[in-house]
Design an enzyme around this catalytic site. Sequence first.
Site, PDB file in Angstrom:
ATOM      1  N   HIS A  33      -5.438  14.038 -13.749  1.00  0.00           N
ATOM      2  CA  HIS A  33      -4.037  13.673 -13.577  1.00  0.00           C
ATOM      3  C   HIS A  33      -3.401  14.449 -12.426  1.00  0.00           C
ATOM      4  CE1 HIS A  33      -4.884  12.568 -17.801  1.00  0.00           C
ATOM      5  NE2 HIS A  33      -4.102  11.539 -17.514  1.00  0.00           N
ATOM      6  N   ASP A  40      -7.251  19.368 -15.529  1.00  0.00           N
ATOM      7  CA  ASP A  40      -8.256  18.423 -16.017  1.00  0.00           C
ATOM      8  C   ASP A  40      -8.976  17.699 -14.882  1.00  0.00           C
ATOM      9  OD1 ASP A  40      -6.353  16.588 -15.147  1.00  0.00           O
ATOM     10  OD2 ASP A  40      -5.826  15.878 -17.142  1.00  0.00           O
ATOM     11  N   SER A  77      -1.058   6.818 -18.524  1.00  0.00           N
ATOM     12  CA  SER A  77      -0.613   8.192 -18.305  1.00  0.00           C
ATOM     13  C   SER A  77      -0.228   8.477 -16.860  1.00  0.00           C
ATOM     14  CB  SER A  77      -1.702   9.172 -18.741  1.00  0.00           C
ATOM     15  OG  SER A  77      -2.906   8.955 -18.022  1.00  0.00           O
TER      16      SER A  77
END
Length: 224
Positions: free
Chosen positions: A203, A200, A54
């Site tokens: 990221h 979060d 990711s």
Amino acid sequence: MRFTIRKIAVVSFIFLLALSLSCGKQAVNTTSNKPLKVPQTVSNKPKIVAFGDSLTAGFGLLEKESYPYLLQQKLNADGHDFEVINAGVSGDTTLGGLERIDWVLEMENIKVLILELGANDLLRGVPPAKVKANLDTMIKKAKAKNVRVLLCGMLAPPGNGDYSRDFTSLFPDLATQHKVDFLAFLLDGVALKKELNQADGIHPNAEGARIMTANVYGALKKML
């Protein structure tokens, strides 16, 4: 002292990452992440393939905010005639990468593979020996096609004895073994900084991605 403080901060970030995921704040994809086709190319220029999870895919960001896109801009600005391919898949592990690496390496004129995988293996407790074997195979496959590799490392959280030690050391060990270029930590200068991360806390946001891109480019430009 400066190095010690930096290392503690980085390790603390990895610990918080594992804790947040284990508490269910961020779902981990446990299904196969193989893409349906080889990432699309737009030119016949020599290729730099950003291959990872990711962090490479640009989770939560616009395409133009992702590090592969920003890396392309830096290369263009400095007169390097390469096409950057984003081959990141969110949730991917080293096993997932191994399952799709041949597809990616089928692209013509690949010169550099930026290999960024391992964080999801860490979160799932995959044995370091298995992670190392998967990465080892991917590096060998790239080198067999005369593709240079930039390996991105990862640190395991403290307090897990041999596992933490073996996991953390496998990346520099592979870089030394295969004589490939090495970036110790992709998120240097971004991890643990709230203002540089998404909600979060894991990221990078758009600004964090710019710093992450600078980290990659700092290692990559020595290879060009």
